[in-house]
Each structure stands twice: as structure tokens, then as C-alpha cells.
Design an enzyme around this catalytic site. Sequence first.
Site, mmCIF file in Angstrom:
data_model
loop_
_atom_site.group_PDB
_atom_site.id
_atom_site.type_symbol
_atom_site.label_atom_id
_atom_site.label_comp_id
_atom_site.label_asym_id
_atom_site.label_seq_id
_atom_site.Cartn_x
_atom_site.Cartn_y
_atom_site.Cartn_z
ATOM 1 N N GLN A 136 0.853 -1.193 0.000
ATOM 2 C CA GLN A 136 0.000 0.000 0.000
ATOM 3 C C GLN A 136 0.888 1.241 0.000
ATOM 4 O O GLN A 136 1.625 1.475 0.955
ATOM 5 C CB GLN A 136 -0.878 -0.045 1.253
ATOM 6 C CG GLN A 136 -1.955 0.991 1.302
ATOM 7 C CD GLN A 136 -2.745 0.885 2.593
ATOM 8 O OE1 GLN A 136 -2.171 0.595 3.647
ATOM 9 N NE2 GLN A 136 -4.038 1.110 2.531
ATOM 10 N N GLU A 183 -12.999 -6.012 5.774
ATOM 11 C CA GLU A 183 -12.502 -7.128 6.590
ATOM 12 C C GLU A 183 -12.510 -6.826 8.079
ATOM 13 O O GLU A 183 -11.646 -7.282 8.823
ATOM 14 C CB GLU A 183 -11.080 -7.546 6.160
ATOM 15 C CG GLU A 183 -11.023 -8.067 4.740
ATOM 16 C CD GLU A 183 -10.686 -9.543 4.619
ATOM 17 O OE1 GLU A 183 -9.783 -9.996 5.339
ATOM 18 O OE2 GLU A 183 -11.330 -10.239 3.825
ATOM 19 N N SER A 199 -3.656 6.723 13.657
ATOM 20 C CA SER A 199 -3.107 6.648 15.019
ATOM 21 C C SER A 199 -4.237 6.767 16.048
ATOM 22 O O SER A 199 -5.357 7.145 15.718
ATOM 23 C CB SER A 199 -2.125 7.793 15.224
ATOM 24 O OG SER A 199 -2.840 9.024 15.242
ATOM 25 N N TYR A 220 0.701 4.664 0.385
ATOM 26 C CA TYR A 220 -0.060 5.835 0.828
ATOM 27 C C TYR A 220 0.854 6.871 1.493
ATOM 28 O O TYR A 220 1.012 7.970 1.006
ATOM 29 C CB TYR A 220 -1.142 5.421 1.846
ATOM 30 C CG TYR A 220 -2.398 4.819 1.276
ATOM 31 C CD1 TYR A 220 -2.458 4.332 -0.021
ATOM 32 C CD2 TYR A 220 -3.550 4.726 2.067
ATOM 33 C CE1 TYR A 220 -3.627 3.769 -0.526
ATOM 34 C CE2 TYR A 220 -4.723 4.175 1.577
ATOM 35 C CZ TYR A 220 -4.761 3.697 0.281
ATOM 36 O OH TYR A 220 -5.911 3.148 -0.197
ATOM 37 N N SER A 221 1.436 6.468 2.632
ATOM 38 C CA SER A 221 2.159 7.443 3.460
ATOM 39 C C SER A 221 3.390 7.994 2.752
ATOM 40 O O SER A 221 4.053 7.292 2.001
ATOM 41 C CB SER A 221 2.606 6.792 4.774
ATOM 42 O OG SER A 221 1.512 6.235 5.429
ATOM 43 N N SER A 261 4.826 -1.297 4.078
ATOM 44 C CA SER A 261 4.966 -2.685 4.528
ATOM 45 C C SER A 261 5.063 -3.595 3.320
ATOM 46 O O SER A 261 4.373 -3.369 2.326
ATOM 47 C CB SER A 261 3.757 -3.110 5.375
ATOM 48 O OG SER A 261 3.647 -2.290 6.503
HETATM 49 C C1 LIG Z 1 4.436 -0.866 11.318
HETATM 50 C C2 LIG Z 1 3.887 0.132 10.376
HETATM 51 C C3 LIG Z 1 3.485 -0.255 9.106
HETATM 52 C C4 LIG Z 1 3.012 0.676 8.196
HETATM 53 N N1 LIG Z 1 2.661 0.257 6.949
HETATM 54 C C5 LIG Z 1 2.256 1.172 6.025
HETATM 55 C C6 LIG Z 1 1.975 0.793 4.682
HETATM 56 O O1 LIG Z 1 2.072 -0.377 4.332
HETATM 57 N N2 LIG Z 1 1.610 1.732 3.788
HETATM 58 C C7 LIG Z 1 1.478 3.044 4.150
HETATM 59 O O2 LIG Z 1 1.106 3.842 3.316
HETATM 60 N N3 LIG Z 1 1.742 3.461 5.417
HETATM 61 C C8 LIG Z 1 2.137 2.550 6.354
HETATM 62 N N4 LIG Z 1 2.426 2.958 7.642
HETATM 63 C C9 LIG Z 1 2.399 4.381 7.936
HETATM 64 C C10 LIG Z 1 1.287 4.835 8.838
HETATM 65 O O3 LIG Z 1 0.060 4.812 8.187
HETATM 66 C C11 LIG Z 1 1.665 6.241 9.343
HETATM 67 O O4 LIG Z 1 2.779 6.096 10.170
HETATM 68 C C12 LIG Z 1 0.542 6.908 10.072
HETATM 69 O O5 LIG Z 1 -0.467 7.318 9.176
HETATM 70 C C13 LIG Z 1 1.037 8.135 10.873
HETATM 71 O O6 LIG Z 1 1.718 9.021 10.065
HETATM 72 P P1 LIG Z 1 3.166 9.562 10.494
HETATM 73 O O7 LIG Z 1 4.008 8.408 10.801
HETATM 74 O O8 LIG Z 1 3.597 10.502 9.465
HETATM 75 O O9 LIG Z 1 2.935 10.346 11.845
HETATM 76 P P2 LIG Z 1 2.327 11.814 11.996
HETATM 77 O O10 LIG Z 1 1.074 11.931 11.203
HETATM 78 O O11 LIG Z 1 3.386 12.826 11.787
HETATM 79 O O12 LIG Z 1 1.936 11.777 13.508
HETATM 80 C C14 LIG Z 1 2.844 12.049 14.585
HETATM 81 C C15 LIG Z 1 2.046 12.211 15.852
HETATM 82 O O13 LIG Z 1 1.140 13.307 15.702
HETATM 83 C C16 LIG Z 1 -0.169 12.894 15.970
HETATM 84 N N5 LIG Z 1 -1.123 13.633 15.142
HETATM 85 C C17 LIG Z 1 -1.106 13.819 13.813
HETATM 86 N N6 LIG Z 1 -2.183 14.489 13.411
HETATM 87 C C18 LIG Z 1 -2.926 14.746 14.507
HETATM 88 C C19 LIG Z 1 -4.177 15.393 14.752
HETATM 89 N N7 LIG Z 1 -4.929 15.924 13.773
HETATM 90 N N8 LIG Z 1 -4.612 15.441 16.014
HETATM 91 C C20 LIG Z 1 -3.883 14.911 17.028
HETATM 92 N N9 LIG Z 1 -2.729 14.291 16.873
HETATM 93 C C21 LIG Z 1 -2.243 14.194 15.624
HETATM 94 C C22 LIG Z 1 -0.182 11.412 15.628
HETATM 95 O O14 LIG Z 1 -1.233 10.736 16.295
HETATM 96 C C23 LIG Z 1 1.177 10.980 16.123
HETATM 97 O O15 LIG Z 1 1.134 10.749 17.499
HETATM 98 C C24 LIG Z 1 2.903 2.038 8.571
HETATM 99 C C25 LIG Z 1 3.299 2.432 9.844
HETATM 100 C C26 LIG Z 1 3.790 1.496 10.745
HETATM 101 C C27 LIG Z 1 4.205 1.951 12.099
#
Ligand SMILES: Cc1cc2nc3c(=O)[nH]c(=O)nc-3n(C[C@H](O)[C@H](O)[C@H](O)COP(=O)(O)OP(=O)(O)OC[C@H]3O[C@@H](n4cnc5c(N)ncnc54)[C@H](O)[C@@H]3O)c2cc1C
Lengths: 401, 372
Positions: free
Chosen positions: A119, A237, A375, A121-122, A154
Site C-alpha cells: 500500500q 474485513e 493513530s 499511501y504514506s 509494509s
Molecule cells: C508498522 C507500520 C506499518 C506501516 N505500513 C504502512 C503501509 O504499508 N503503507 C502506508 O502507506 N503506510 C504505512 N504505515 C504508515 C502509517 O500509516 C503512518 O505512520 C501513520 O499514518 C502516521 O503518520 P506519520 O508516521 O507521518 O505520523 P504523523 O502523522 O506525523 O503523527 C505524529 C504524531 O502526531 C499525531 N497527530 C497527527 N495528526 C494529529 C491530529 N490531527 N490530532 C492529534 N494528533 C495528531 C499522531 O497521532 C502521532 O502521534 C505504517 C506504519 C507502521 C508503524
Amino acid sequence: MDLTYSPEDRAFREKTRRWLDVNVPKDDAKTLDERKAWHRRLYEAGYVGMLWPKAYGGWEATPMQQAIVQDEMARAGAPPAINGLGIGFIGPTIIVHGTDWQKQRYLKTMLTAEEIWCQLYSEPNAGSDLASLTTRADDQGDHFRVNGQKIWTSSGPIADWGLLLARTDSKAPKHKGISCFLLNMRQPGVEVRPLKQITGSSLFSEVFMTDARAETRDLVGSLNQGWAIAQTTLGYERGANSLGRVTRYAIAFSQLVRATKELRRGGRPLLEDPVVRAKLGKIYAELEVQRYAALRVLSSLQKGESPGPASSITKLSYTEFEKRYFELALEILGPWGQLIAARDEFEEVDTSSGEPGTWATAFLWSRAGTIYSGSSEIQKNIIGERVLGLPKEVRADRLKA
Amino acid sequence: MDFAFSPDQQLLKNSARAFLDEHMTPAAVRLLWDDPRGESEATWKEMAQLGWLGLSLPEAYGGSALGMVESAILLEEMGRAACPGPYFPTVLAARAIEEAGSDAQKKRWLSPIATGDARATIAFLDADLDWRPDAIQTRAETTAGGWALSGRKQFVPWAHVASVLLVPAKTPDGLTLFLVDPGAAGLTLEPAQMMDPATRLASVTLEGTPVTGAAVLGKPGQAGPLLKALLSRGAVGAAAEMLGAARRCLDMAVGYAKVREQFGQPIGSFQAIRHKCAEMLLEVENSHAAVYYAAWALDAKAEDHDLAASVAKAYVGDAARRVCGEAIQVHGGIGFTWEYDLHLYVKRAKALEAMYGDADYHRELIVRRVAA
Ligand SMILES: Cc1cc2nc3c(=O)[nH]c(=O)nc-3n(C[C@H](O)[C@H](O)[C@H](O)COP(=O)(O)OP(=O)(O)OC[C@H]3O[C@@H](n4cnc5c(N)ncnc54)[C@H](O)[C@@H]3O)c2cc1C
């Protein structure tokens, strides 16, 4: 209210258990090829793609049956199926939004794990705020030219295909200029660099796209409708792993109890220490509540009800519980809990079951669930706004929009 | 597998909600807080007419023979209304009489309970704060006419309005349950003043209190298992009431967060408040699952019914404490006033946290079951 399993579900469980007794590989399936072979057996037995329509190679089973299979697999210590993101999220997206050609081309090989999906996305600067992504896909007539970077992907290193979100209209408001593509990962313009996780293994990755090709026939849905499609992707799912997850917690709990009988402090087993007992009691109570809640969710899915935003409660509940669980386990076990085994490189991990291994791995892995797939903070925003109807927060991007 | 209420159960819930909304308004609850007796005879009679008092009693005694799920539905609604009165102690005691009583004892007590003419209660706790039946120190000695009871029971719910007290006491045969007339010789009641004025508890001192042989409920020496079963039921009932009170607190907090404005916006738009509310909802929903799973397990005589009762009491006790506490926080100063109704529900939940074994007690029971 009646929480007994129906005779059909009980018979199905029996049948599944017998099948697993005979078929679970005796020595762990470790390499990707071994995992693919095992996946194929599961698929042919009807235990993969269970909720998919028969027309696309699925089994049209019930949510309860699917949960029972996961539960029995956890009980039997069976290696999970692979291609979880594909089968759980990407395939269903293609089924709902894809063209006939896309369905013919991609679905069957996804189910059988002949092709592995990831996927995309991020991005480094688009995590929770996914809609601010900047990877662009420019229309070249017969294909789109893709440039940008994804992160935390992932299964990236083993993926053949990816579901990509990319910007196709940079002038439109941020939610309106995004499109959704199926991207071939095996092409010169796509470079995957594994990222090492805190567990020590490299299950996710960075993906760099430099003039990569996304074919026009691989656009999912219409142009600039990608955001809406991504939203539906998140809803598939539900409940599949609800029972299996709790069974894994329960198996870990009996191991924990065994450890508290063997480990001693102050001349007696830990299990006789009232503080340790209180912690064990707290974990177990919460673990059981997770099970009851899972039954509640399954019973409503079984009736065809859609949990909608309330599924955020479920996700928040078990991921936060899992952190507390393994924190308490490590508190109880002291340095014993922090032993980490050297293990083979493990290519794909099912996020719902985590990485196999030691207490330390489980503890580290438990930090992932409250970050990925929205999150905990994002889940609480959703619950607050969409379940409780509290006013939306004042956000800079909303002021601009 | 169906976790949802049946249409009949939903009907019961709706009618309980409607009845309590009408008769147990916060103002009505406050009147009873100040009432020396603490309950309303008229409401009690109406509850009897609605079939609530005989809800789980056999039809032969005017009951409807429904289960713990239905009881939990009513109790949740009563918790939501912070409804004062001896409802739960009475139905719990009735359960003991139904399970262990002779035909004569059942006739004597169950029909009057169903019609609202009698109230009953169980004196679980001795001087020690220990809910285990083994810890009971109150003694019964044989006399010419029957037995003489001596000891001190604490925190007995609604003893001051009870027509009969169920008193467990040690005999040479073991733990035995006695039906005791609150007016008997050598028995003194001392009401306690509790933080929750809707919770009326008393200590009961027995100084050679005479009872006849016919006052023994069940066989002498056999009360231990019965008391344990009653405690499980008590735990689930208390959890159901706490769930109702906690949900009321959550509803009030959410409602307030939508309308109270500070810094030019509703406080519910601040994440610190919104996230609290989301966490409260999570705990309330999990509590719902815990309460009704446990109630169902009792009705179905599921293998894990005692375990589930302990899980419910331990989990909901902790959850209700947090939810009610956070509800005060969300309200700010108004939540700390006597005028505002929030503390009716906060106090109701708090009172039940300590009854039928607190969370620590039930966590220990859980460990005994699963880590033997
Ligand atoms: C093990 C693992 C597997 C993953 N696999 C994939 C994958 O296969 N494909 C993919 O696309 N992504 C994947 N991800 C990414 C995941 O979706 C992102 O890490 C997630 O969306 C959070 O984005 P970020 O890491 O940029 O954190 P940020 O968005 O920068 O967040 C940092 C902190 O700020 C907080 N925060 C952010 N916005 C707000 C808000 N509006 N209000 C309050 N708090 C907020 C968050 O909760 C977090 O605590 C994976 C992540 C992990 C850990």
C-alpha cells in the site's frame, strides 16, 4: 441476546480444526516461497479470501466463519496467510471500484499470493494528514508518469504491485486532486529501500518513484476520485482477526503465568507476589473484555450491520490494550522479558498478528498498532466528531479550504 | 451468536427508561436523598406492578422467570437514574431464598417480594473488609429453641427497611444462612451516613439473637457455595448499575462539551476534551460488553460465568471510576457543585465500586481461576 455459537459455526470450527491438525507445516514456514506454498494450501481449503465474492475466486463465507478460521489458526500456531494488505484492503477496493479488466488481471493472483501487494499511501510529509501527499502522476496520454517518495511501505521489498495514491491535479483543493493507481513495483522507475524497524527486522521500506509508469488502464475509479476510494479502502474485513487476536493474547497469557511460576523473587515464585497477581488479574480482565467486545462486533457484522465510525472504538481499544498488556508483562518479567532471540529474516508480517518471537518483540511490536491505520489520536478525533457528534476542531487546513 | 437485545429485552429497557425518566428525575432523587427512609413506597409499588420485583422469580410466586440479562437491563437503567431504593438487595436476597429455601420459606417471602409487600437484604460483610464467605466470623450456636446468632455485620444495604435479613454465620457444621427478623431480640441496627445519600447501609449487631430452626435457609453448613454464587450475581448487578451511571456521566459530559464555549469555541472542539470523551466512550462500550457477557454467562450457566462476573466487576469498577471522574473534569467548576446533577451519578457509581468485592478483590479471584 444469545452468545452460543450456532450448530453450523460449531461444526465449521471442528472441520477447520481437523484440517489444521493435518495440514499445519511441522517446521515453520520461513522463506517467502514456503509461506507462499502454505498460503496456497490455505486458499484452496477455503480459508483465504473468505468474504470475497465467488465470482472473483472468493468463498462467500460469513464474518463469523472467517473469524473462526483466524481463531483456530492462532490456537494451532499456524503461520498466517500472506498478502494481507492485498486481500484485506486492495482487492476489495478493486472489486468495488475497479474495471472488469483490472478484476480479471489482478484478483486471482492476489488471492493465491502469486503476486504480493503493498500500500503506497504514506509519505515523509503526509502521514496522518494523508491528503497532503505530493507524489505526482502526470497524464502522458497512454500512461501516467509518477514521481515522488512513499515511506513506511509494509512488504515493499517483496511486493509485485502497489496501490498508489498520487496527485493528479495540483491546483484542486487537497482532497480533490488525488487519484488511485495500481503500480507495477517491478520496473526501473521504482526503487525500494528497506527500513529497519525498532524490532530489528526490516518489514517496511521507502519507495522512490522516478519517472515510473502507471498505465492508464491501471487507474482505479475516475480521475481525481482517489480520496473517496481511499476512504472505502479503510473499511474492509472488519472483525476478521477479532477472535484470533484474543486467542493469541490468551496463549501469551498462559506462557506468562508459567513464567511467574518459574521465576522467583524473595524466596518465592513471582506468582505468589500480590503485586504480580494484581497485574496478572488486570491483564486477564482486560483480555476477556476484548473477547466479549469481539463477540459483540462479530454478532453485528453477522447481521450485515456496518459498524461505520464505531469501528474506531474497536481499533483504539485493542491497540491501546496491547500496549498495556506487554508493558505489564515486561514489568513482571524484568530482564527476562527483554531477552531477544536472534531469528531469521522474516519477509512479511501480518500487522494484525505481529512478528513472532519473544516478549521483547511483542512489546516492541505493540507500539505499531497505535500508529498505523490511523493513530490513536486520529481515532479519538473520529470518535469525538463522528460518533459523539462533538464539534470539529479548528484546523489550519480547514480555515484555508 | 447474537449480542444485541431481543425485541422483548429492548422493550423492557425502553419502558424502564421511560418510567425512571418520569419518576426518578434528579429532583425526585434529591427528595429521597433527604428522606429518612430514603426510598419511595409509591415507586416501589409501581415497580412491583411493572413486574420488576418478580422479574426473575418463578411464575408460581408471581414472577416472570426472566434472567440476569433482564435484571442487568433494569439495573443499568436504575444506575442511569441513580435511583435510590432496596431493589437490588431485595432481588438478590430473593434469589437466595428461591435457590435454597423450603416451600414454606418461598411461600412466606417470594410472593410478598413480588407484590412489593416485602423487602429483603443479605448481610455479607463481617467486621473484616473481606467478601470471601470463609472470612465470616459471625457465629450461630444451637439453643433449645433453635439458634442464637452473635457477631457484627457491616455495610448491610437497606437493612433499615428490610422485612427480613439474610445472615450467614458459622456453625459447627460450617457456614449457614439464616433468615432473621430485623426486630428480633439482641439485634441492633446502626445506619451509616454514606457519601452517596442514595446508598443506605447499616451495621447490624447480633448479641445472642434467637432464631428458630425454621429460619435456616437450605441445609446447615451448606451456605458457602450459595454465597459465592450470590456474590457473582451481586458483582454483575453492581457492574450493570455502574455502567448506567457511567453512561449518564458520559452523556452529560458530551452534552456539556457541545454547548459550553471558551476562547470563542465549544470546549468539545479542544482535543484535550474531545479525546477524553472518546476514551470515556470506549470504556463505557467495553463495560457494556463486560456486563452483558457476564449476565448472559450466568443465565446460560456457561463454564466461565464466575470468571466473567469477576471480569465485569473488576473492569467496570475501574472504568466507571475513570469515566465519572473525567466527567467532572470536563464540566469544570459546575461539575463540583451540589446544585448540578452530575454528582448524583458519580456517587452512585462510587458506592457500588466498593460493594460485592472491589476491583482488587475480583482481580485476585480471576488469578485464582486462571493461574492455579
Ligand atoms: C508498522 C507500520 C506499518 C506501516 N505500513 C504502512 C503501509 O504499508 N503503507 C502506508 O502507506 N503506510 C504505512 N504505515 C504508515 C502509517 O500509516 C503512518 O505512520 C501513520 O499514518 C502516521 O503518520 P506519520 O508516521 O507521518 O505520523 P504523523 O502523522 O506525523 O503523527 C505524529 C504524531 O502526531 C499525531 N497527530 C497527527 N495528526 C494529529 C491530529 N490531527 N490530532 C492529534 N494528533 C495528531 C499522531 O497521532 C502521532 O502521534 C505504517 C506504519 C507502521 C508503524
